[in-house]
Every structure is written in C-alpha cells, then in structure tokens.
Design a protein around this motif. Structure first.
Motif, PDB file in Angstrom:
ATOM      1  N   ALA A  90      39.470  34.071  52.383  1.00  0.00           N
ATOM      2  CA  ALA A  90      39.500  35.092  53.438  1.00  0.00           C
ATOM      3  C   ALA A  90      38.245  35.970  53.408  1.00  0.00           C
ATOM      4  O   ALA A  90      37.801  36.462  54.448  1.00  0.00           O
ATOM      5  N   HIS A  91      37.689  36.150  52.237  1.00  0.00           N
ATOM      6  CA  HIS A  91      36.502  36.995  52.090  1.00  0.00           C
ATOM      7  C   HIS A  91      35.213  36.185  51.957  1.00  0.00           C
ATOM      8  O   HIS A  91      34.141  36.764  51.808  1.00  0.00           O
ATOM      9  N   GLY A  92      35.324  34.863  51.972  1.00  0.00           N
ATOM     10  CA  GLY A  92      34.150  34.028  51.771  1.00  0.00           C
ATOM     11  C   GLY A  92      33.538  34.264  50.401  1.00  0.00           C
ATOM     12  O   GLY A  92      32.325  34.202  50.225  1.00  0.00           O
ATOM     13  N   ALA A  93      34.395  34.539  49.425  1.00  0.00           N
ATOM     14  CA  ALA A  93      33.943  34.907  48.080  1.00  0.00           C
ATOM     15  C   ALA A  93      33.928  33.706  47.143  1.00  0.00           C
ATOM     16  O   ALA A  93      34.712  32.776  47.282  1.00  0.00           O
ATOM     17  N   GLU A  94      33.042  33.774  46.180  1.00  0.00           N
ATOM     18  CA  GLU A  94      32.996  32.797  45.096  1.00  0.00           C
ATOM     19  C   GLU A  94      34.209  33.058  44.202  1.00  0.00           C
ATOM     20  O   GLU A  94      34.542  34.207  43.932  1.00  0.00           O
ATOM     21  N   LEU A  95      34.870  31.990  43.740  1.00  0.00           N
ATOM     22  CA  LEU A  95      36.055  32.138  42.894  1.00  0.00           C
ATOM     23  C   LEU A  95      35.757  31.646  41.484  1.00  0.00           C
ATOM     24  O   LEU A  95      35.288  30.532  41.286  1.00  0.00           O
ATOM     25  N   MET A  96      36.049  32.500  40.520  1.00  0.00           N
ATOM     26  CA  MET A  96      35.842  32.201  39.116  1.00  0.00           C
ATOM     27  C   MET A  96      37.206  32.125  38.435  1.00  0.00           C
ATOM     28  O   MET A  96      38.048  33.011  38.606  1.00  0.00           O
ATOM     29  N   LEU A  97      37.437  31.058  37.673  1.00  0.00           N
ATOM     30  CA  LEU A  97      38.706  30.803  37.000  1.00  0.00           C
ATOM     31  C   LEU A  97      38.549  31.059  35.508  1.00  0.00           C
ATOM     32  O   LEU A  97      37.673  30.498  34.869  1.00  0.00           O
ATOM     33  N   VAL A  98      39.406  31.920  34.960  1.00  0.00           N
ATOM     34  CA  VAL A  98      39.270  32.346  33.557  1.00  0.00           C
ATOM     35  C   VAL A  98      40.594  32.231  32.819  1.00  0.00           C
ATOM     36  O   VAL A  98      41.657  32.540  33.369  1.00  0.00           O
TER      37      VAL A  98
END
Length: 143
Positions: free
Chosen positions: A30-38
């Motif tokens: 929705a925000h066009g954001a990069e997603l980081m998985l931790v």
C-alpha cells in the motif's frame, strides 16, 4: 510520497507468523515500501539463565540453522529478497531496535497476542519493541 518507505516485519516463526506477514505485505504494498523480514534467535543461555555449566554452542548452531531455513521459506513464499531476510541472535526487543535504526526503517510490524492482565494489549516482545522504538510500530493482533 508515502509515509513509509522501509518496513520491517519481525516474526517468531510460529504458526501465527503468516498472519503477521500477510498484514506486513499489505502495508508495504500500500505504501510502495521495501519489506524486510527479521527473526531474532534468543541465545540458548538466556533460557537457562546461564546456570548450566555446559557447552550449548551446538544447540545454538542448530537453532540458528533452523531459523535461517524457516525464514528463507517465508521469504520465498512472500517474495521477500534474500538481502531483506535477516536472522540475528540476541534479545528480540534490542535487536529489532538496532536493526531498525541501522537499516533506516520507518515502520516495525510485530505480532500481538492480546494478553490479559498486566500485558493487556501487547505481549512482552511487542511491548518492548513499542516502548524503545525510534520509528512507528504496528502491532498485528493474532487470532
């Protein structure tokens, strides 16, 4: 321009992780954001209070390996690139804060079990992340 450009989702690799990951994917898209998985692996010594005089390094290595494998499987399933998949060892709250700051994260997403009593709204990890964070935190209610 969107409010969030880099979102971190911190999961605990339980059966509830897909609920949190699904919400994080929606928010990042929705925000066009990069997603980081931790995922943060707690040191085995924490579980025993450091009172057992034995070498737990093999057990710690097994836990680390399993966490990397599970996180990679989630990363593949949800389309999160390898460079945005992080497994680290330490106290979850402090490691999440450290990574968020180092990586320039705008939003941290964690799961919350909605406890009763002292931890009325958040679990202890979610509460710790919320109170020490320098960025926004979204607690996803786990059913």
């Amino acid at each position: 321009m969107s409010i969030y450009s880099k979102v971190m989702v911190a999961i605990d690799l339980t059966e509830e992780a897909p609920q949190v990951l699904g919400k994080a994917l929606e928010v990042s898209k929705a925000h066009g954001a990069e997603l980081m998985l931790v995922h943060v692996v707690e040191p085995v010594g924490y579980a025993y209070g450091g009172d057992i005089p034995m070498d737990l390094s093999e057990l710690q290595d097994q836990l680390d390996k399993a966490a990397h494998e599970q996180l990679q499987a989630y990363g593949d399933q949800y389309g999160i690139s390898k460079e945005n998949q992080v497994v680290t060892v330490g106290r979850p709250e402090s490691e999440i804060h450290r990574l968020a700051k180092e990586q320039g994260v705008d939003l941290v997403i964690v799961g919350s079990h909605g406890r009763r009593g002292i931890q009325l709204l958040l679990g202890s990890t979610a509460n710790g992340v919320l109170h020490g964070s320098e960025c926004d935190v979204l607690a996803v209610r786990i059913n």
